[in-house]
Design a protein around this motif. Structure first.
Motif, PDB file in Angstrom:
ATOM      1  N   GLU A   1      -4.719   7.209   7.248  1.00 21.94           N
ATOM      2  CA  GLU A   1      -3.868   6.398   6.389  1.00 21.94           C
ATOM      3  C   GLU A   1      -3.424   5.114   7.102  1.00 21.94           C
ATOM      4  O   GLU A   1      -3.429   4.027   6.515  1.00 21.94           O
ATOM      5  CB  GLU A   1      -2.664   7.211   5.940  1.00 21.94           C
ATOM      6  CG  GLU A   1      -1.872   6.532   4.854  1.00 21.94           C
ATOM      7  CD  GLU A   1      -0.814   7.433   4.236  1.00 21.94           C
ATOM      8  OE1 GLU A   1      -0.296   7.038   3.181  1.00 21.94           O
ATOM      9  OE2 GLU A   1      -0.498   8.503   4.796  1.00 21.94           O
TER      10      GLU A   1
ATOM     11  N   ASP B   1      -4.239   1.334   5.874  1.00 20.30           N
ATOM     12  CA  ASP B   1      -3.147   0.394   5.599  1.00 20.30           C
ATOM     13  C   ASP B   1      -3.325  -0.912   6.364  1.00 20.30           C
ATOM     14  O   ASP B   1      -3.109  -1.998   5.820  1.00 20.30           O
ATOM     15  CB  ASP B   1      -1.791   1.022   5.943  1.00 20.30           C
ATOM     16  CG  ASP B   1      -1.322   2.050   4.931  1.00 20.30           C
ATOM     17  OD1 ASP B   1      -1.899   2.114   3.821  1.00 20.30           O
ATOM     18  OD2 ASP B   1      -0.378   2.788   5.250  1.00 20.30           O
TER      19      ASP B   1
ATOM     20  N   LYS C   1      -6.370  -3.103   5.187  1.00 20.04           N
ATOM     21  CA  LYS C   1      -6.061  -3.877   3.980  1.00 20.04           C
ATOM     22  C   LYS C   1      -5.256  -5.138   4.287  1.00 20.04           C
ATOM     23  O   LYS C   1      -5.311  -6.093   3.521  1.00 20.04           O
ATOM     24  CB  LYS C   1      -5.279  -3.018   2.979  1.00 20.04           C
ATOM     25  CG  LYS C   1      -6.024  -1.853   2.409  1.00 20.04           C
ATOM     26  CD  LYS C   1      -6.957  -2.253   1.308  1.00 20.04           C
ATOM     27  CE  LYS C   1      -6.181  -2.564   0.049  1.00 20.04           C
ATOM     28  NZ  LYS C   1      -7.035  -2.901  -1.073  1.00 20.04           N
ATOM     29  N   THR C   2      -4.503  -5.139   5.375  1.00 19.33           N
ATOM     30  CA  THR C   2      -3.615  -6.276   5.638  1.00 19.33           C
ATOM     31  C   THR C   2      -4.060  -7.160   6.803  1.00 19.33           C
ATOM     32  O   THR C   2      -3.634  -8.314   6.883  1.00 19.33           O
ATOM     33  CB  THR C   2      -2.179  -5.784   5.911  1.00 19.33           C
ATOM     34  OG1 THR C   2      -2.181  -4.869   7.005  1.00 19.33           O
ATOM     35  CG2 THR C   2      -1.589  -5.108   4.681  1.00 19.33           C
TER      36      THR C   2
ATOM     37  N   ASP D   1       0.435  -3.330  -0.384  1.00 15.47           N
ATOM     38  CA  ASP D   1      -0.347  -3.146   0.848  1.00 15.47           C
ATOM     39  C   ASP D   1       0.478  -3.557   2.067  1.00 15.47           C
ATOM     40  O   ASP D   1       0.488  -2.873   3.081  1.00 15.47           O
ATOM     41  CB  ASP D   1      -1.640  -3.962   0.806  1.00 15.47           C
ATOM     42  CG  ASP D   1      -2.608  -3.474  -0.253  1.00 15.47           C
ATOM     43  OD1 ASP D   1      -2.598  -2.259  -0.561  1.00 15.47           O
ATOM     44  OD2 ASP D   1      -3.385  -4.304  -0.766  1.00 15.47           O
TER      45      ASP D   1
ATOM     46  N   ALA E   1       3.131  -0.947   2.706  1.00  8.38           N
ATOM     47  CA  ALA E   1       2.569   0.270   3.309  1.00  8.38           C
ATOM     48  C   ALA E   1       2.374   0.083   4.814  1.00  8.38           C
ATOM     49  O   ALA E   1       2.664   0.986   5.599  1.00  8.38           O
ATOM     50  CB  ALA E   1       1.251   0.634   2.636  1.00  8.38           C
ATOM     51  N   ALA E   2       1.917  -1.092   5.225  1.00  4.65           N
ATOM     52  CA  ALA E   2       1.697  -1.358   6.647  1.00  4.65           C
ATOM     53  C   ALA E   2       3.022  -1.450   7.413  1.00  4.65           C
ATOM     54  O   ALA E   2       3.083  -1.043   8.587  1.00  4.65           O
ATOM     55  CB  ALA E   2       0.890  -2.635   6.832  1.00  4.65           C
TER      56      ALA E   2
END
Length: 158
Positions: free
Chosen positions: A120, A124, A127-128, A151, A154-155
């Protein structure tokens, strides 16, 4: 948690146009070490709907060399947090259609908690941080897809 990387671990990081075989990737992660008690795979797919519009397809671009380095840095950070035996990241670029596989993140570890959390975390940050650019094709034309607040949020939790 501080984690040690087994000397025989060789992480697999690939950016490619070709599709990937989930079963083959699972077998690779499963077979890397007899100490593996957990293998977690995440597979991202191209959605057919985004921002209320039907998506006919998308094109992914990246910055060769830099992309792989950023992905390797994300894996290094994950290895500092969790005990991982093996990590695989496969990310496709080029023209893709709805329902196509776009990304695979796989983590093998002795225990499921480390494998789930690391998988996960990697997704995360992929995506960033990773330099990928997505352009969607819709009935209204082409548009670039921006990073989402969800996103980034989440990070931040890591």
């Amino acid at each position: 948690m501080t984690a040690a990387t087994p000397a025989k671990a060789v992480d697999r990081i690939r950016v490619q146009t070709d599709d990937f075989d989930l079963q083959a990737e699972y077998q690779t992660l499963r077979g890397i070490d007899a100490a593996a008690g957990a293998v977690v795979l995440f597979t991202g797919l191209v959605r057919d709907l985004n921002q209320g519009d039907a998506v006919r397809g998308l094109t992914l671009e990246h910055y060769p060399g830099m992309t792989e380095k950023v992905l390797a840095d994300i894996v290094t950070e994950a290895r500092q947090r969790w005990r991982l035996l093996q990590v695989s990241i496969l990310h496709r670029v080029g023209a893709l259609a709805p329902a196509d596989q776009i990304v695979l993140v796989g983590c093998a570890s002795a225990h499921r908690g480390d494998a789930f959390a690391a998988c996960e975390f990697i997704m995360d940050f992929l995506k960033t941080r990773a330099p990928f650019w997505k352009q969607e094709r819709t009935a209204g034309g082409h548009r670039w897809v921006e990073a989402r607040d969800t996103d980034r949020d989440a990070a931040k939790r890591w």
